[in-house]
Design an enzyme around this catalytic site. Structure first.
Site, short mmCIF file in Angstrom:
data_model
loop_
_atom_site.label_atom_id
_atom_site.label_comp_id
_atom_site.label_asym_id
_atom_site.label_seq_id
_atom_site.Cartn_x
_atom_site.Cartn_y
_atom_site.Cartn_z
CE1 TYR A 1 -22.79 -3.71 -29.26
CE2 TYR A 1 -22.09 -4.21 -31.50
CZ TYR A 1 -21.99 -4.49 -30.12
OH TYR A 1 -21.21 -5.86 -29.96
CD GLN B 1 -13.45 -24.18 -30.14
OE1 GLN B 1 -13.65 -24.82 -30.96
NE2 GLN B 1 -12.84 -24.84 -28.91
CD GLU C 1 -23.41 -6.91 -36.50
OE1 GLU C 1 -23.50 -5.89 -36.75
OE2 GLU C 1 -23.19 -7.81 -37.14
NE ARG D 1 -21.17 -4.57 -39.06
CZ ARG D 1 -20.53 -5.66 -39.63
NH1 ARG D 1 -19.76 -5.43 -40.48
NH2 ARG D 1 -21.08 -6.87 -39.38
CG HIS E 1 -24.28 -9.12 -30.11
ND1 HIS E 1 -23.46 -9.85 -31.23
CD2 HIS E 1 -23.64 -7.86 -29.93
CE1 HIS E 1 -22.39 -9.19 -31.38
NE2 HIS E 1 -22.47 -7.75 -30.75
FE1 SF4 Z 1 -12.02 -17.10 -34.55
FE2 SF4 Z 1 -9.72 -18.48 -35.64
FE3 SF4 Z 1 -11.83 -19.86 -35.03
FE4 SF4 Z 1 -11.74 -18.15 -37.16
S1 SF4 Z 1 -10.70 -19.88 -36.98
S2 SF4 Z 1 -13.49 -18.41 -35.69
S3 SF4 Z 1 -10.82 -16.49 -36.29
S4 SF4 Z 1 -10.59 -18.75 -33.72
#
Ligand code: SF4
Length: 703
Positions: free
Chosen positions: A170, A343, A168, A218, A256
């Protein structure tokens, strides 16, 4: 079946009960001043729900390596008790846990600590505003030592393994890439020297923690950056790590700052499996390979294992969405599927907020589990919008009074009845919260099926899983005995029945905002719900009046077109990751018009750019700052400096916002029954994070 994925496997001497690793997620509560209670409760809930091996969010090996303000620091004594508590809690719940050792390199937000980020070379990134400086040779050695001490500490604190965060973009990943490593010393200059830092870190970790302590590495299956190491280099790193004693290789994807989306909803699940498969073939059984990213169902994981793409899979967000993912899957019960919206999780972590989950708002609030209430009516009254759920970062609230405390509680007369009006996200969540706290619930829905706005969303490419959320909640409600009355618009005839309830939740959602424009009532004009319903019957040229999230979704649906092949192939072809283009047919010419300056302004940070890029790829015209004159049978007429301009269309769709559908408010206010108005009915917004959370908080009506 899920025979393979749920079968035991060994990883570096650890006996895992199944092949699903819970992947690393930064939660934003790692530094909370509660002795680690919230963090331990979060991970313990996943272990109790069947997670076998859990990898924690990254713990920075030094201050300058922190990825944000709420990181833990494994090498700092002050953080030791918190981390030890997490490990102990997971063990008590029957799980195993690896601490992820992390250094953000040039992605560090080190300025918060008064530091300048460090990197192999002084190459700025698009992801972070802070310009990094190059590590000196002595600092490289000190950083290697930081990782070694961190691993020894992790073992001492009770962790079962560590994971080295080498993907990712880093620090470890920055050393392997010529994009960010311009050094000409022993740590850079050619591919072998660019591999030297990760190998030195692995060696230091094994020397400090003991060669019997499992180290997962990873690595980046592909950086998805211009100038990134080619596949041969990736495979050379993988085989070198396997030969140097890594216990497993976990395959990440993308940086990212990459222009290719990797974990968003429009990335078809399973897109990244080939990258793990190549690494698995290269290491040829020397170590197990773990596939990561955009795997959100165990059935996909099973297929991936059956195809030989990996030995294990890593799922992260799906454990936010459903802490009991494994236990439920084993029992054949429905699972709350992660819909990839980002979200409440990734978008929040980017702004240093505590993480939760849209479809499971109790994620991150594991200590607040409500104790079924007394049933004593609370003070009556509307609470427009409903109180927000416990704010991320707030201290856990005291649980409500326990059963015996109140008057009129559930007793010989049976459970008290609650009404929820509207079966969209807010109403579904409210009905579930009330019923799971012991209430008898009747859920009224005017439409023929539950789901509300999610029924529209699930039609959009990449959002089919929104349908799974509806199915999950419907199954939960059925199991809890909620009475679902479909095709029942609540009206005056229901007054007497509602008056007998102990509490009412109004969750009737929104209706499209009326558009006051000449011609808006013409036969060529549809509202957005009508357009979603008739998406396959619209004309070839569509103009959408409005540029918010729903308008963007609709434009995506109408312009997407169809392909004979696999959506994963199409996605890879569209992002330059495949040799051949994939033919697409049937996409419409779509124009999005917005009065304001910004299309899709309310869409989350990690998702908006991917959707706009997809629309542009499909030739959707995005126009902002327009002034409407009227709608005609030929299209939409805009006012312009040089006179009116016709934007031609066969169909015009109105998607210019929403207003609350709260016509029942006056009736409820006259009932002398406690009630609350939640979701879109309260604020006119289409915000599913708030809607689910307000639904879950509706159980406070029981207090
Ligand atoms: Fe994140 Fe929940 Fe949306 Fe999955 S469903 S992307 S865990 S907020």
């Amino acid at each position: 079946g899920l025979r393979r994925v749920l079968s035991p496997v060994a990883l570096g001497g650890l006996a895992l009960p199944h092949r699903v690793v819970m992947g690393s997620m930064h939660l934003g509560i790692e530094d909370r001043d509660d002795g680690g209670a919230a963090l331990a409760a979060f991970y313990a809930a996943r272990a109790a729900g069947g997670a076998g091996l859990i990898v924690t969010g990254g713990s920075a090996v030094s201050r300058v390596g922190a990825g944000g303000v709420h990181y833990s620091f494994v090498n700092e004594p002050a953080d030791a008790p918190r981390l030890a508590r997490v490990a102990a809690a997971v063990h008590t719940a029957g799980g195993l846990i690896a601490l992820q050792l992390f250094h953000a390199g040039r992605y560090a937000f080190a300025a918060s600590f008064g530091l300048q980020p460090v990197a192999p070379s002084a190459v700025p990134s698009r992801f972070s505003p802070d310009e990094p400086r190059a590590l000196t040779g002595a600092e490289v050695a000190a950083t290697i030592d930081d990782f070694g001490r961190a691993a020894a500490t992790a073992r001492r604190l009770g962790f079962d393994a560590v994971e080295l965060m080498g993907s990712e973009g880093y620090l470890l990943n920055e050393f392997t890439s010529p994009v960010t490593n311009h050094r000409d010393d022993e740590w850079g200059g050619d591919p072998a020297r660019r591999r030297a830092f990760p190998l030195a870190v692995l060696a230091a970790v094994r020397a400090a923690a003991g060669t019997d302590f499992p180290v997962i590495y990873r690595l980046s299956g592909a950086d998805l950056m211009d100038g990134a190491p080619d596949e041969d280099e990736v495979l050379a790193l993988a085989t070198a790590l396997a030969g140097a004693g890594a216990a497993a290789l976990n395959v990440g994807i993308g940086w990212h700052e990459s222009r290719v989306p990797t974990v968003q909803a429009l990335v078809p699940p399973g897109t990244w499996a080939p990258y793990a498969a190549r690494i698995r073939a290269a290491v040829d059984g020397v170590v197990p390979v773990i596939a990561s990213n955009r795997i959100n169902r165990l059935a996909q994981a099973e297929q991936l294992l059956a195809d030989g793409a990996a030995d294990l899979v890593s799922l992260a967000r799906p454990f936010l969405a459903d802490p009991e993912l494994i236990a439920r899957s084993r029992a054949g019960r429905p699972v709350n599927v992660c819909i990839g919206c980002n979200q409440a999780c990734i978008d929040r972590s980017l702004t240093d907020e505590a993480v939760s989950c849209m479809v499971n708002p109790s994620a991150g609030h594991e200590q607040d589990l409500f104790v079924a209430g007394s049933g004593a009516p609370g003070s009556a009254g509307a609470s427009a919008g409903g109180p927000a759920p416990a704010a991320p970062g707030s201290a856990p609230g005291a649980p409500g009074p326990s059963g015996a405390a109140g008057s009129g509680g559930p007793g010989a007369t049976g459970r008290r009845r609650y009404a929820v009006i509207g079966a969209g996200p807010a109403g579904l969540a409210a009905a579930r919260a009330l019923a799971s706290a012991g209430a008898r619930v009747v859920l009224y829905e005017a439409g023929a099926a539950p789901g509300g706005q999610f029924r529209l969303a699930r039609l959009v490419p990449g959002k089919a899983d929104y349908g799974a959320t509806i199915e999950y909640y419907a199954a939960e409600l059925a199991a809890l005995g909620v009475e679902l009355r479909l095709g029942h618009p609540v009206g005056p005839g229901d007054r007497a029945e509602l008056a007998g309830c102990a509490g009412i939740v109004l969750a009737t959602g929104v209706v499209p905002r009326p558009v006051e424009l000449p011609g808006a009532d013409g036969p060529n004009v549809l509202t957005y719900p009508e357009a979603f319903a008739a998406a396959d019957r619209l004309g070839d040229r569509v103009v959408v009046v409005g540029g918010g999230g729903i308008a963007v979704d609709l434009a995506h649906l109408l312009s997407h077109g169809a392909t004979d092949g696999d959506e994963r192939d199409r996605f890879r072809a569209e992002h330059g990751l495949a040799e051949r283009p994939v033919p697409v047919t049937g996409g419409r010419q779509v124009t999005l018009l917005r009065r304001g300056p910004r299309i899709g302004a309310g869409i989350g940070r990690t998702t908006r750019w991917t959707l706009l890029a997809a629309l542009r790829r499909r030739g959707v015209l995005l126009r902002t700052g327009v002034r409407y004159e009227r709608i005609t049978p030929e299209g939409v007429v805009l006012a312009g400096g040089d006179g009116p301009e016709l934007v031609g269309a066969d169909t015009v769709v109105l998607a210019a916002g929403q207003v609350p559908a709260d016509a029942l408010r006056p009736m409820l206010a006259g009932l002398a029954v406690p009630y609350r108005v939640i979701g879109g009915a309260a604020d006119g917004a289409v915000d599913a994070v708030t809607a689910f959370a307000a639904g879950a908080a509706a159980r406070e009506l029981l207090r």
